[in-house]
Write a protein that holds these residues in place. Sequence first.
Motif: not given
Length: 236
Positions: A94, A99-100, A103, A175, A177, A197-199, A215
């Motif tokens: 990141r 995202g997570s 949170r 970010d 993955k 799989g990315c932002r 999402r």
Amino acid sequence: MEKRELLYSGKAKSVYTTDDPDYMVLEFRNDTSAFDGKKVEQLDRKGMVNNKFNAFIMSQLAAAGIPTHFERQLSDIESLVKRLDMIPLECVVRNIAAGSLCRRLGVEEGIDLLPPTFELFLKNDALGDPMVNEYHARSFGWVEEKDLERMKELTFRVNDVLKQLFLDGGLLLVDYKLEFGLFRGEVVLGDEFSPDGCRLWDKDSREKLDKDRFRQGLGGVVEAYEEVGRRIGVQF
Ligand code: UDP
């Protein structure tokens, strides 16, 4: 190389064997899922867009000396890849909080992360891909220490290459993955790299141009993926 039998069907891709046990065919489908498969939709053209996007990124990474499973694009929605022995971990880097992470830690979306963070998640749908640390990864035998070190090194090298590539297109790589596997004992980048799989945010407006559009029900998902692709030089 011809595809033979269906080996595995994931949430967005299907994997087929070929005549050569060392190679497989990835088929990028239009299926799009989020929230551990609780939200699923078919998005027209997404398979084609992600296949071409992934082919472009994997080629850029290979040119930068990063070993990848990608061999060549076979059709609009299919690519030939090396068959890896997959390591059941997701590597997430990141550059900006989203995202997570927000949170989990209650931090504001959009803050710069210096240095960028590195996180590991166990690939296990039944458990909702829990976050794990490097000791878990080694103690449970999911990966050997030397291979984990190599995964980290390659994951950060991908960051150097792709942060700049996207910045040149006026985009922030927030970010992403990555997943790795072993091919003849060597750690090789597998799976795919696409806006699933990315932002990616527009550098100036910070508009979201990745799977968060799906999402968060923002619409224009595939159009955003194509826009990102065009800005970095993908030919659709
Ligand atoms: N990601 C992914 N697959 C997963 C989980 C995450 O590709 O199963 C990507 C996600 O698109 C984002 C990054 O990894 O670019 C970090 O995701 P995060 O941990 O913030 O989880 P999310 O908000 O997607 O639940």
